[in-house]
Design an enzyme around this catalytic site. Sequence first.
Site, PDB file in Angstrom:
ATOM      1  N   HIS A 127      32.915  35.092  51.514  1.00 38.76           N
ATOM      2  CA  HIS A 127      34.159  35.580  52.128  1.00 38.76           C
ATOM      3  C   HIS A 127      34.702  36.795  51.363  1.00 38.76           C
ATOM      4  O   HIS A 127      35.180  37.754  51.959  1.00 38.76           O
ATOM      5  CB  HIS A 127      35.174  34.438  52.161  1.00 38.76           C
ATOM      6  CG  HIS A 127      36.503  34.854  52.688  1.00 38.76           C
ATOM      7  ND1 HIS A 127      36.665  35.366  53.954  1.00 38.76           N
ATOM      8  CD2 HIS A 127      37.732  34.849  52.114  1.00 38.76           C
ATOM      9  CE1 HIS A 127      37.940  35.670  54.144  1.00 38.76           C
ATOM     10  NE2 HIS A 127      38.605  35.359  53.049  1.00 38.76           N
ATOM     11  N   LYS A 190      46.127  42.676  62.036  1.00 38.01           N
ATOM     12  CA  LYS A 190      46.476  41.305  62.440  1.00 38.01           C
ATOM     13  C   LYS A 190      47.495  40.737  61.471  1.00 38.01           C
ATOM     14  O   LYS A 190      47.386  40.933  60.273  1.00 38.01           O
ATOM     15  CB  LYS A 190      45.185  40.470  62.410  1.00 38.01           C
ATOM     16  CG  LYS A 190      45.355  38.991  62.603  1.00 38.01           C
ATOM     17  CD  LYS A 190      44.023  38.257  62.413  1.00 38.01           C
ATOM     18  CE  LYS A 190      43.729  37.948  60.959  1.00 38.01           C
ATOM     19  NZ  LYS A 190      42.631  36.978  60.771  1.00 38.01           N
TER      20      LYS A 190
HETATM   21  C1  R5P Z   1      39.749  35.530  57.308  1.00 40.02           C
HETATM   22  O1  R5P Z   1      40.131  36.280  56.426  1.00 40.02           O
HETATM   23  C2  R5P Z   1      38.310  35.452  57.752  1.00 40.02           C
HETATM   24  O2  R5P Z   1      37.613  36.631  57.432  1.00 40.02           O
HETATM   25  C3  R5P Z   1      38.248  35.223  59.251  1.00 40.02           C
HETATM   26  O3  R5P Z   1      38.859  36.326  59.916  1.00 40.02           O
HETATM   27  C4  R5P Z   1      38.961  33.957  59.625  1.00 40.02           C
HETATM   28  O4  R5P Z   1      38.513  32.878  58.837  1.00 40.02           O
HETATM   29  C5  R5P Z   1      38.722  33.634  61.098  1.00 40.02           C
HETATM   30  O5  R5P Z   1      39.441  32.503  61.414  1.00 40.02           O
HETATM   31  P1  R5P Z   1      39.802  32.103  62.904  1.00 40.02           P
HETATM   32  O6  R5P Z   1      38.517  32.148  63.706  1.00 40.02           O
HETATM   33  O7  R5P Z   1      40.361  30.720  62.757  1.00 40.02           O
HETATM   34  O8  R5P Z   1      40.819  33.066  63.414  1.00 40.02           O
END
Ligand code: R5P
Length: 310
Positions: A127, A190
């Site tokens: 990540h 976002k």
């Molecule tokens: C967050 O920083 C990760 O990179 C993803 O954007 C996140 O885990 C996506 O989560 P979800 O599909 O629940 O929006």
Amino acid sequence: MKLLTGNSNRPLADAIAKYLELPFTKAVVRRFADMEVFVEIQENVRGEDMFVIQSTSYPANDHLMELLIMVDALRRASARRITAVIPYFGYARQDRKVGPRTPISAKLVANLITEAGANRVLTVDLHAGQIQGFFDIPTDNLYAQPPLVKDIQDHLGGESLMVISPDVGGVVRARALAKRLGTDLAIVDKRRERAGESEVMNIIGDVSGRTCLLVDDIVDSGGTMCNAAEALLKNGAKAVYAYATHGVLSGGAVARIRDSKLKSLVITDSIQATEDVRNCPNIRRVSVAPLLGEAIRRISSESSVSSLFD
Ligand code: R5P
């Protein structure tokens, strides 16, 4: 070199073993009646270079515990070197204190893996790259980009593509993909009001008339990708496709993706697909098995892993 696998992602482990033309070390990884994990290595591993394949995906705690106990069993059986091959490293999103009196669970998990006896870690698209520094043992963080780029070239070769980062945190990853494809980059700004929910605010860049490629490391609830797709289309995008390395896809994510404006979502097999995922008409999967297999071969022969991405 010898391979051992837990129960988190047998299809991927099988594909890695096939790539390496190696059988698995004979072992039992099972539960007692009270769900305690029990591991028994059923052949000699003394002095061996061991690779233990296990994603710490759902159910994350059970799969983590299996990994720790497999590593412990190998250490006590006098393996020479133990590499924890963790295609999806769960807990990675808990990599900093998000408020007072909260944990840094990614660091705790790194400590547990090291303390259990792992000598190296091999993983895919962490990540955050800095999580490598949570381990005081060598850590190879592979990029899933090569198989994803191949899929893009095979399916969207003739389109006027634009790579989109679905949030500000993913810009480095998206920029690398845009550079590789020779395309432009835009960013979705976002803002997440509550954990597990996401809200799209603004698009930085002109996406009108463009075929958009959203790229992220994880798709979990699917909210980030689906909301970004809506925002891009509202801003004039021609079509939106999504690419993510790790298909966590928890809760109602598969239905959300199916009913979304996304033409398709492509994920890798770092996490074993559920039946829902396999049957979803707009989710496609590409394999990271050759990438992991080749990295394992190179680690074992002490040759370069980074040159896989030249
Ligand atoms: C967050 O920083 C990760 O990179 C993803 O954007 C996140 O885990 C996506 O989560 P979800 O599909 O629940 O929006």
